[in-house]
Write an enzyme that holds these catalytic residues in place. Structure first.
Site, PDB file in Angstrom:
ATOM      1  N   GLY A  10       0.881  -1.162   0.000  1.00 39.54           N
ATOM      2  CA  GLY A  10       0.000   0.000   0.000  1.00 39.54           C
ATOM      3  C   GLY A  10       0.920   1.213   0.000  1.00 39.54           C
ATOM      4  CG  MET A  13      -2.844   9.908   1.823  1.00 37.10           C
ATOM      5  SD  MET A  13      -1.887  11.006   0.765  1.00 37.10           S
ATOM      6  CE  MET A  13      -1.451  12.282   1.919  1.00 37.10           C
ATOM      7  CG  ASN A 121      -9.091   1.361  10.271  1.00 34.70           C
ATOM      8  OD1 ASN A 121      -8.920   0.750  11.307  1.00 34.70           O
ATOM      9  ND2 ASN A 121      -8.796   2.656  10.132  1.00 34.70           N
ATOM     10  CG  HIS A 176      -8.256   1.529  15.667  1.00 33.03           C
ATOM     11  ND1 HIS A 176      -7.789   2.590  16.393  1.00 33.03           N
ATOM     12  CD2 HIS A 176      -8.305   1.965  14.379  1.00 33.03           C
ATOM     13  CE1 HIS A 176      -7.561   3.609  15.584  1.00 33.03           C
ATOM     14  NE2 HIS A 176      -7.882   3.251  14.357  1.00 33.03           N
TER      15      HIS A 176
HETATM   16  P1  A3D Z   1      -4.700   5.587   0.880  1.00 27.27           P
HETATM   17  O1  A3D Z   1      -3.925   6.845   0.783  1.00 27.27           O
HETATM   18  O2  A3D Z   1      -5.969   5.476   0.105  1.00 27.27           O
HETATM   19  O3  A3D Z   1      -3.724   4.380   0.481  1.00 27.27           O
HETATM   20  C1  A3D Z   1      -4.171   3.079   0.311  1.00 27.27           C
HETATM   21  C2  A3D Z   1      -3.413   2.499  -0.851  1.00 27.27           C
HETATM   22  O4  A3D Z   1      -3.780   1.116  -0.965  1.00 27.27           O
HETATM   23  C3  A3D Z   1      -3.738   3.155  -2.211  1.00 27.27           C
HETATM   24  O5  A3D Z   1      -2.536   3.634  -2.808  1.00 27.27           O
HETATM   25  C4  A3D Z   1      -4.353   2.024  -3.026  1.00 27.27           C
HETATM   26  O6  A3D Z   1      -4.020   2.071  -4.420  1.00 27.27           O
HETATM   27  C5  A3D Z   1      -3.738   0.810  -2.348  1.00 27.27           C
HETATM   28  N1  A3D Z   1      -4.463  -0.443  -2.605  1.00 27.27           N
HETATM   29  C6  A3D Z   1      -5.793  -0.647  -2.734  1.00 27.27           C
HETATM   30  N2  A3D Z   1      -6.029  -1.950  -2.975  1.00 27.27           N
HETATM   31  C7  A3D Z   1      -4.834  -2.573  -2.987  1.00 27.27           C
HETATM   32  C8  A3D Z   1      -4.419  -3.914  -3.181  1.00 27.27           C
HETATM   33  N3  A3D Z   1      -5.305  -4.884  -3.428  1.00 27.27           N
HETATM   34  N4  A3D Z   1      -3.097  -4.196  -3.118  1.00 27.27           N
HETATM   35  C9  A3D Z   1      -2.190  -3.222  -2.874  1.00 27.27           C
HETATM   36  N5  A3D Z   1      -2.520  -1.938  -2.695  1.00 27.27           N
HETATM   37  C10 A3D Z   1      -3.824  -1.615  -2.748  1.00 27.27           C
HETATM   38  O7  A3D Z   1      -5.052   5.254   2.413  1.00 27.27           O
HETATM   39  P2  A3D Z   1      -4.179   5.573   3.729  1.00 27.27           P
HETATM   40  O8  A3D Z   1      -2.756   5.254   3.439  1.00 27.27           O
HETATM   41  O9  A3D Z   1      -4.553   6.899   4.241  1.00 27.27           O
HETATM   42  O10 A3D Z   1      -4.823   4.492   4.732  1.00 27.27           O
HETATM   43  C11 A3D Z   1      -4.606   3.110   4.524  1.00 27.27           C
HETATM   44  C12 A3D Z   1      -5.449   2.282   5.477  1.00 27.27           C
HETATM   45  O11 A3D Z   1      -5.054   2.537   6.827  1.00 27.27           O
HETATM   46  C13 A3D Z   1      -6.953   2.565   5.436  1.00 27.27           C
HETATM   47  O12 A3D Z   1      -7.679   1.341   5.518  1.00 27.27           O
HETATM   48  C14 A3D Z   1      -7.190   3.386   6.691  1.00 27.27           C
HETATM   49  O13 A3D Z   1      -8.517   3.265   7.162  1.00 27.27           O
HETATM   50  C15 A3D Z   1      -6.207   2.749   7.626  1.00 27.27           C
HETATM   51  N6  A3D Z   1      -5.832   3.543   8.805  1.00 27.27           N
HETATM   52  C16 A3D Z   1      -5.707   2.878   9.977  1.00 27.27           C
HETATM   53  C17 A3D Z   1      -5.348   3.547  11.124  1.00 27.27           C
HETATM   54  C18 A3D Z   1      -5.211   2.805  12.402  1.00 27.27           C
HETATM   55  O14 A3D Z   1      -4.890   3.377  13.419  1.00 27.27           O
HETATM   56  C19 A3D Z   1      -5.476   1.376  12.445  1.00 27.27           C
HETATM   57  C20 A3D Z   1      -5.115   4.933  11.079  1.00 27.27           C
HETATM   58  C21 A3D Z   1      -5.251   5.584   9.868  1.00 27.27           C
HETATM   59  C22 A3D Z   1      -5.606   4.876   8.722  1.00 27.27           C
END
Ligand code: A3D
Length: 320
Positions: A10, A13, A121, A176
């Site tokens: 991933g 962000m 999440n 969480h």
């Molecule tokens: P974002 O910037 O959308 O990045 C997610 C990335 O995952 C994107 O670049 C997508 O292209 C990629 N992606 C989607 N499907 C696939 C796949 N099958 N294989 C590989 N890559 C893929 O999101 P983010 O970086 O802001 O957040 C990522 C995750 O973390 C989300 O589910 C959030 O809800 C979670 N999150 C969790 C917390 C916790 O404290 C647990 C805090 C903040 C965010």
């Protein structure tokens, strides 16, 4: 000795921020993986060019094929979708469960010896599913949430009192979600438990209650401000603290989503509790004493996690 290999699955962000911090801290060679073509390659090249400016010797590569993560020592998983305003973390379950299947199978094939930190999440259910799909030992697959939630709690306490964040130890347990359990009696300012801080006039009980409430809703507060996604700086820092404790065998005690096998009277699920993180993964779970009120809050939070795991099993019968 060869440098550690860190795979960031991933490259959105949080993934990009993880790569930046890991490079600046010279933690190892970094591979950014994503299904989006160009994104992991672009972020890898951008940060690689920055290494010449900040003077750290690590390599960064981008990949759209799981072969790129081969033999990684650490995998940090953020693949999937984040929340938008009005969404709960649980609304992400259907989409992100499919993503965990692909990621779990990729890790199983290419990085079966890795220490895996899940951030996607809804966290406690996704780390459970990722462990099931990957088949890795439970101790080597853990979830990041407690370090972030406890960090938010500690920051709000520091902001209120003016005391250094370094001298505040805050603990948030449970799942969480908005029913997470900030452990007021176990959290301290300079060693003083928070109820005693009320007695000594650091803040009133009402002010402490408001901080607990703000901690519970801390993720939503950022989502409402950003409007396009969720928090990423503090989540990335939190996962790096966990990865560092593993890579350097620091044996830090960090609140993490770990697999419970009888601890806290629970079995067969992941939920946030304090754990010692060292070279063998989640090496030991620390059991806090809980009073009736804390037990009830923990049980409610665990019930939510159990509901999400049941939903995963309904969506994907191979997990049942
Ligand atoms: P974002 O910037 O959308 O990045 C997610 C990335 O995952 C994107 O670049 C997508 O292209 C990629 N992606 C989607 N499907 C696939 C796949 N099958 N294989 C590989 N890559 C893929 O999101 P983010 O970086 O802001 O957040 C990522 C995750 O973390 C989300 O589910 C959030 O809800 C979670 N999150 C969790 C917390 C916790 O404290 C647990 C805090 C903040 C965010």
């Amino acid at each position: 000795m060869a440098r550690a290999k860190i795979a960031l699955i991933g490259s959105g962000m949080i993934g990009g921020t993880l790569a930046h911090i890991a490079a600046r801290e010279e933690l190892g060679d970094i591979v950014l993986f994503d299904i989006m073509e160009g994104t992991p390659q672009g972020k890898a090249l951008d940060i690689a060019e920055a290494t010449a400016v900040f003077g750290k010797d690590v390599t960064l590569k981008g990949a759209n094929d799981y072969a790129g993560i081969a033999d990684a020592d650490v995998c940090i998983v953020t693949a999937g979708v984040p929340r938008k305003p009005g969404m709960s973390r649980d609304d992400l379950l259907g989409i992100n469960l499919k993503v965990m299947k692909a990621v779990g199978e990729g890790i199983k094939q290419y990085a079966p010896n890795a220490f895996v930190i899940c951030i996607t999440n809804p966290l406690d259910a996704m780390v459970w599913a990722l462990r099931e799909f990957s088949g890795l030992p439970h101790k080597k697959v853990i979830g990041m949430a407690g370090v972030l939630d406890s960090g938010r709690f500690a920051y709000f306490l520091a902001e209120k009192t003016g005391v250094s964040v370094e001298d505040i130890h805050a603990w948030t347990l449970g799942g969480h979600g908005d029913d997470m359990v900030p452990m007021v009696r176990h959290s301290t300012i300079g060693g003083l438990p928070l109820p005693e801080c009320v007695t000594q006039g650091f803040f009133t009980q009402e002010e402490l209650d408001a901080i607990v409430k703000r901690t519970r809703g801390g993720g939503g507060e950022i989502v409402a401000l950003l409007k396009t996604g969720s928090a990423f700086y503090a989540p990335a820092e939190s996962a790096i603290a966990m990865a560092k404790s593993y890579l350097l065998d620091k044996k830090r005690v960090l609140p993490c989503a770990v697999y419970l096998n009888g601890e806290y009277g629970l079995r067969g699920l992941y939920v946030g509790v304090p754990a010692v993180i060292g070279k063998d993964g989640a090496e030991r779970i620390i059991e806090f004493s809980t009073n009736d009120e804390e037990k009830a809050m923990f049980a409610k939070s665990v019930e939510s996690v159990q509901g999400l795991i049941a939903a995963c099993k309904t969506i994907d019968p191979s997990l049942a």
